[in-house]
Scaffold this motif. Structure first.
Motif, PDB file in Angstrom:
ATOM      1  N   ASN A   9       0.827  -1.214   0.000  1.00 57.94           N
ATOM      2  CA  ASN A   9       0.000   0.000   0.000  1.00 57.94           C
ATOM      3  C   ASN A   9       0.856   1.256   0.000  1.00 57.94           C
ATOM      4  OD1 ASN A   9      -2.407  -1.397  -0.058  1.00 57.94           O
ATOM      5  ND2 ASN A   9      -2.660  -1.393   2.168  1.00 57.94           N
ATOM      6  N   LEU A  10       1.906   1.247   0.841  1.00 57.46           N
ATOM      7  CA  LEU A  10       2.799   2.410   0.875  1.00 57.46           C
ATOM      8  C   LEU A  10       3.483   2.622  -0.476  1.00 57.46           C
ATOM      9  CD1 LEU A  10       4.491   2.023   4.375  1.00 57.46           C
ATOM     10  CD2 LEU A  10       2.971   3.860   3.642  1.00 57.46           C
ATOM     11  N   THR A  11       3.918   1.531  -1.074  1.00 62.23           N
ATOM     12  CA  THR A  11       4.575   1.631  -2.380  1.00 62.23           C
ATOM     13  C   THR A  11       3.601   2.163  -3.430  1.00 62.23           C
ATOM     14  OG1 THR A  11       5.985  -0.231  -1.789  1.00 62.23           O
ATOM     15  CG2 THR A  11       5.854   0.324  -4.113  1.00 62.23           C
ATOM     16  N   ASP A  12       2.377   1.612  -3.411  1.00 68.69           N
ATOM     17  CA  ASP A  12       1.362   2.085  -4.358  1.00 68.69           C
ATOM     18  C   ASP A  12       1.059   3.569  -4.144  1.00 68.69           C
ATOM     19  OD1 ASP A  12       1.242  -0.464  -5.390  1.00 68.69           O
ATOM     20  OD2 ASP A  12      -0.673  -0.994  -4.421  1.00 68.69           O
ATOM     21  N   ASN A  13       0.919   3.971  -2.873  1.00 68.58           N
ATOM     22  CA  ASN A  13       0.654   5.384  -2.563  1.00 68.58           C
ATOM     23  C   ASN A  13       1.808   6.274  -3.013  1.00 68.58           C
ATOM     24  OD1 ASN A  13      -1.825   4.829  -1.441  1.00 68.58           O
ATOM     25  ND2 ASN A  13      -1.090   4.786   0.667  1.00 68.58           N
ATOM     26  N   MET A  14       3.032   5.797  -2.770  1.00 64.96           N
ATOM     27  CA  MET A  14       4.196   6.590  -3.202  1.00 64.96           C
ATOM     28  C   MET A  14       4.215   6.720  -4.715  1.00 64.96           C
ATOM     29  SD  MET A  14       7.314   5.375  -0.665  1.00 64.96           S
ATOM     30  CE  MET A  14       8.466   5.635  -1.944  1.00 64.96           C
ATOM     31  N   ASN A  15       3.918   5.629  -5.407  1.00 65.74           N
ATOM     32  CA  ASN A  15       3.904   5.686  -6.866  1.00 65.74           C
ATOM     33  C   ASN A  15       2.815   6.627  -7.369  1.00 65.74           C
ATOM     34  OD1 ASN A  15       6.055   3.975  -7.184  1.00 65.74           O
ATOM     35  ND2 ASN A  15       4.800   2.141  -7.339  1.00 65.74           N
ATOM     36  N   GLU A  16       1.647   6.596  -6.712  1.00 71.15           N
ATOM     37  CA  GLU A  16       0.556   7.493  -7.111  1.00 71.15           C
ATOM     38  C   GLU A  16       0.938   8.949  -6.894  1.00 71.15           C
ATOM     39  OE1 GLU A  16      -3.231   6.615  -5.294  1.00 71.15           O
ATOM     40  OE2 GLU A  16      -3.075   4.493  -5.812  1.00 71.15           O
ATOM     41  N   ARG A  17       1.560   9.228  -5.746  1.00 69.34           N
ATOM     42  CA  ARG A  17       1.881  10.625  -5.406  1.00 69.34           C
ATOM     43  C   ARG A  17       3.118  11.135  -6.130  1.00 69.34           C
ATOM     44  NH1 ARG A  17       0.693  11.079   1.038  1.00 69.34           N
ATOM     45  NH2 ARG A  17      -1.554  10.722   0.872  1.00 69.34           N
ATOM     46  N   PHE A  18       4.145  10.282  -6.161  1.00 71.07           N
ATOM     47  CA  PHE A  18       5.418  10.771  -6.699  1.00 71.07           C
ATOM     48  C   PHE A  18       5.626  10.396  -8.155  1.00 71.07           C
ATOM     49  CE2 PHE A  18       6.192  10.420  -2.072  1.00 71.07           C
ATOM     50  CZ  PHE A  18       6.424  11.744  -1.818  1.00 71.07           C
ATOM     51  N   GLY A  19       4.771   9.528  -8.696  1.00 73.12           N
ATOM     52  CA  GLY A  19       4.898   9.157 -10.112  1.00 73.12           C
ATOM     53  C   GLY A  19       4.816  10.380 -11.024  1.00 73.12           C
ATOM     54  N   PRO A  20       3.752  11.186 -10.879  1.00 74.12           N
ATOM     55  CA  PRO A  20       3.658  12.399 -11.718  1.00 74.12           C
ATOM     56  C   PRO A  20       4.801  13.381 -11.443  1.00 74.12           C
ATOM     57  CG  PRO A  20       1.515  11.872 -10.756  1.00 74.12           C
ATOM     58  CD  PRO A  20       2.517  10.945 -10.150  1.00 74.12           C
ATOM     59  N   GLN A  30       7.796  12.562 -10.507  1.00 72.34           N
ATOM     60  CA  GLN A  30       8.989  11.992 -11.134  1.00 72.34           C
ATOM     61  C   GLN A  30       8.989  12.311 -12.631  1.00 72.34           C
ATOM     62  OE1 GLN A  30      11.643  10.502  -9.761  1.00 72.34           O
ATOM     63  NE2 GLN A  30      12.588  10.233 -11.767  1.00 72.34           N
ATOM     64  N   LYS A  31       7.814  12.200 -13.251  1.00 73.67           N
ATOM     65  CA  LYS A  31       7.724  12.527 -14.679  1.00 73.67           C
ATOM     66  C   LYS A  31       8.044  13.998 -14.920  1.00 73.67           C
ATOM     67  CE  LYS A  31       4.408   9.000 -15.973  1.00 73.67           C
ATOM     68  NZ  LYS A  31       3.036   8.697 -16.389  1.00 73.67           N
ATOM     69  N   ARG A  32       7.526  14.857 -14.038  1.00 70.96           N
ATOM     70  CA  ARG A  32       7.787  16.301 -14.187  1.00 70.96           C
ATOM     71  C   ARG A  32       9.265  16.600 -14.002  1.00 70.96           C
ATOM     72  NH1 ARG A  32       7.167  20.486 -16.884  1.00 70.96           N
ATOM     73  NH2 ARG A  32       7.246  22.420 -15.729  1.00 70.96           N
ATOM     74  N   VAL A  33       9.906  15.930 -13.019  1.00 69.99           N
ATOM     75  CA  VAL A  33      11.343  16.120 -12.802  1.00 69.99           C
ATOM     76  C   VAL A  33      12.110  15.693 -14.046  1.00 69.99           C
ATOM     77  CG1 VAL A  33      13.352  15.266 -11.476  1.00 69.99           C
ATOM     78  CG2 VAL A  33      11.268  15.966 -10.286  1.00 69.99           C
TER      79      VAL A  33
END
Length: 117
Positions: free
Chosen positions: A88-99, A101-104
């Motif tokens: 769940n933490l990994t999924d939440n991190m991917n949801e929050r930081f995925g976009p 990361q793309k912007r970076v």
């Protein structure tokens, strides 16, 4: 008291020793028989005691195995719960930081273009 006939006295002594020897043999046989009976009874009691002890050991071993199984079952449940939390933490991190990361990555690309040009 009159004269003692040594032959009669010796004969009586031999008879007395023979009777004594006979009684000693008889007592020894009785003693050996009693000893055998006592040893047999002792062996039977000892076997009963060991049977009872074996039964208690088996019972304790079964109880210990059951407790161990229950403990490992609880541990498995906790491990599963922790694994679910990590997912769940990994999924939440991917949801929050995925976009993010793309912007970076986009910004890095822009900076690289600006440096090149």
């Amino acid at each position: 008291m009159g004269p003692v006939d040594l032959s009669t006295l010796a004969s009586q002594m031999i008879d007395n020793f023979a009777e004594l020897h006979k009684k000693i043999d008889e007592n020894a046989r009785e003693f050996r028989q009693e000893l055998k009976e006592n040893a047999c009874e002792f062996r039977q009691e000892l076997e009963k005691t060991f049977d009872k002890l074996d039964a208690k050991i088996d019972k304790n071993a079964r109880e210990f195995r059951q407790e161990l199984k229950e403990t490992f079952d609880k541990l498995d449940e906790k491990i599963d719960a922790v694994a679910a939390d990590v997912k769940n933490l990994t999924d939440n991190m991917n949801e929050r930081f995925g976009p993010l990361q793309k912007r970076v990555e986009e910004l890095e690309g822009m900076v690289a273009e600006d440096i090149i040009t």
